[in-house]
Design an enzyme around this catalytic site. Structure first.
Site, PDB file in Angstrom:
ATOM      1  N   TYR A  12      41.723  49.237  35.932  1.00  0.00           N
ATOM      2  CA  TYR A  12      40.440  50.184  36.014  1.00  0.00           C
ATOM      3  C   TYR A  12      40.297  50.838  34.762  1.00  0.00           C
ATOM      4  CZ  TYR A  12      40.934  49.428  41.063  1.00  0.00           C
ATOM      5  OH  TYR A  12      41.008  49.187  42.512  1.00  0.00           O
ATOM      6  N   LYS A  26      52.901  41.714  41.046  1.00  0.00           N
ATOM      7  CA  LYS A  26      52.480  40.536  41.113  1.00  0.00           C
ATOM      8  C   LYS A  26      53.451  39.315  40.191  1.00  0.00           C
ATOM      9  CE  LYS A  26      50.474  36.942  43.122  1.00  0.00           C
ATOM     10  NZ  LYS A  26      50.700  36.239  44.410  1.00  0.00           N
ATOM     11  N   ASP A  45      50.898  40.405  47.705  1.00  0.00           N
ATOM     12  CA  ASP A  45      50.559  39.479  48.696  1.00  0.00           C
ATOM     13  C   ASP A  45      51.274  39.634  50.144  1.00  0.00           C
ATOM     14  OD1 ASP A  45      51.963  38.196  46.924  1.00  0.00           O
ATOM     15  OD2 ASP A  45      51.220  36.230  47.287  1.00  0.00           O
ATOM     16  N   ASP A  77      45.469  51.189  45.042  1.00  0.00           N
ATOM     17  CA  ASP A  77      44.327  51.525  45.739  1.00  0.00           C
ATOM     18  C   ASP A  77      43.918  50.789  46.946  1.00  0.00           C
ATOM     19  OD1 ASP A  77      41.611  52.297  45.887  1.00  0.00           O
ATOM     20  OD2 ASP A  77      40.683  51.123  44.379  1.00  0.00           O
ATOM     21  N   ASP A 108      44.607  51.968  51.395  1.00  0.00           N
ATOM     22  CA  ASP A 108      43.608  51.797  52.294  1.00  0.00           C
ATOM     23  C   ASP A 108      44.168  50.916  53.555  1.00  0.00           C
ATOM     24  OD1 ASP A 108      41.785  53.331  50.710  1.00  0.00           O
ATOM     25  OD2 ASP A 108      40.164  51.979  51.137  1.00  0.00           O
TER      26      ASP A 108
END
Ligand code: NAD
Length: 358
Positions: free
Chosen positions: A142, A192, A225, A249, A253
């Protein structure tokens, strides 16, 4: 105790939910003998309309002079077509950076009274869920270098970069380890590392820092994942998830939805000092803005986190959380968490009911 709180209501439902938070903080001040003052400031789309930019200098200066900051949400369709530099979200990223807030803590809790609101089957949630996502907030993709160019054969092409330093990873690991010590002493670090170089550095650094400074905290790793899958398969296995800006982020959620409604989830963002920024994890919900339909509980619980984490007011924080639990147990529900047999109330009434129970 005297405290000055900057209030960045923002756009959409922002003004409605921050008013709810203020009402509850005022009730806390009255009950416990504190004096809280509130200063409204512009951020996001409303700041673009008034000043031409999403984060006026005055907002930054006044936030840096305040004891803490309460934020609603920014953005909406009105500003969706603006270029990247003057989009409302730029104000959000800018204030986090300006205040040096590198850690974002997002507790996703399934409240007993709301067990039915979880989309998961009862056996998966009956023992309760409380996942705390510790998200790195001022680094990663970001904030990395980005750009776009014209590629003759393929047309317009754009790129972003994920970059992390040892310092950035160590300081967020410290926050997660401190939190773990007060809870289960277990952290799952999410990355990851099978694909990304930045994730391999993340994994190495998290382990070496935690083993050296927090040998009593057990750190395990999970690929992002798999983590996304495990949150819906067996959410009760998690206590603290430590992860990067973008993964945090997304996963927070997901964790939020598993616990019922995004309208229930609070967050705190802190740097090295006690001045923090407290905000619900949801957005500006333009679809329900101005209709007194929003759930103010995420914002009210963010205020509870402010009382505890910025002001050290543990009892006052507990009083807010207990008031929320009572209102839910008494059957009051905003539309997003409503089910048959419950008492439907609007945003203002929900905040009022919670304030009355402080
Ligand atoms: P959103 O979180 O605003 O809304 C998603 C859904 O959840 C909507 O149906 C909305 O009505 C509902 N919802 C959200 N908060 C609620 C609440 N308190 N009570 C009841 N229902 C609630 O996400 P979105 O629709 O993807 O984004 C809308 C705007 O918000 C966009 O402009 C986006 O950029 C912005 N946004 C801002 C933030 C922030 O300010 N921190 C975060 C996410 C999105």
């Amino acid at each position: 105790m005297k405290k000055h709180i900057a209030v960045l209501a923002g756009d959409g439902i922002g003004p409605e939910i921050t008013n709810g938070g203020i009402a509850v903080l005022e009730a806390v001040a009255k009950k416990f003998g504190h004096a809280f003052t509130f200063e409204p400031l512009l951020i996001g789309g409303c700041a673009i309309d008034a000043t031409g930019g999403p984060l006026p200098r005055e907002t930054v200066d006044r936030c840096l002079a305040a004891d803490s900051v309460l934020l609603g949400a920014v953005g909406g369709p009105k500003w969706d077509r603006l270029s990247g530099e003057i989009r409302p979200e730029k104000g959000l990223l800018g204030i986090r950076k300006a205040m040096g807030l590198y850690s974002n803590v997002r507790p996703a809790k399934l409240w007993k009274a709301l067990a039915d609101a979880s989309p998961l089957k009862t056996p998966l949630v009956e023992n309760g869920i409380e996942i705390i996502v510790v998200r790195e907030l001022t680094g990663g993709i970001y904030f990395g270098k980005r750009g776009s160019f014209e590629d003759g054969a393929c047309g317009e092409t754009a790129w972003d970069t994920e970059q992390y330093s040892v310092t950035e990873i160590e300081r967020i690991t410290k926050i997660a380890c401190e939190l773990a010590r007060k809870r289960s002493k277990r952290i799952v670090s999410v990355d990851k590392a099978n694909v990304l170089e930045s994730s391999r550095l993340w994994r190495r650094t998290v382990h070496s820092y935690a083993e050296k400074h927090y040998p009593d905290v057990a750190v395990s790793d999970m690929l992002v994942d798999n983590c996304a899958m495990q949150i819906v398969k067996n959410p009760a296995q998690f206590d603290i998830l430590l992860t990067s800006n973008m993964f945090g982020d997304i996963l927070s959620d997901e964790a939020a939805q598993v616990t019922g409604s995004i309208g229930m989830l609070a967050s705190s963002s802190l740097g090295d000092g006690t001045r923090g920024l407290y905000e619900p994890i949801h957005g500006s919900a333009p679809d329900i803005a101005g209709q007194n339909l929003a759930n103010p509980i995420a914002t009210i619980l963010s205020c509870a986190m402010m009382l505890r984490d910025s002001f050290g007011l543990i009892e006052e924080c507990g009083a807010v959380e207990t008031a929320v639990a009572r209102v839910l147990e008494e059957g009051y529900r905003t539309a997003d968490i409503f089910s048959a047999g419950m008492k439907k109330v609007g945003c203002r009434k929900m905040a009022e009911l919670i304030a009355e129970r402080i």
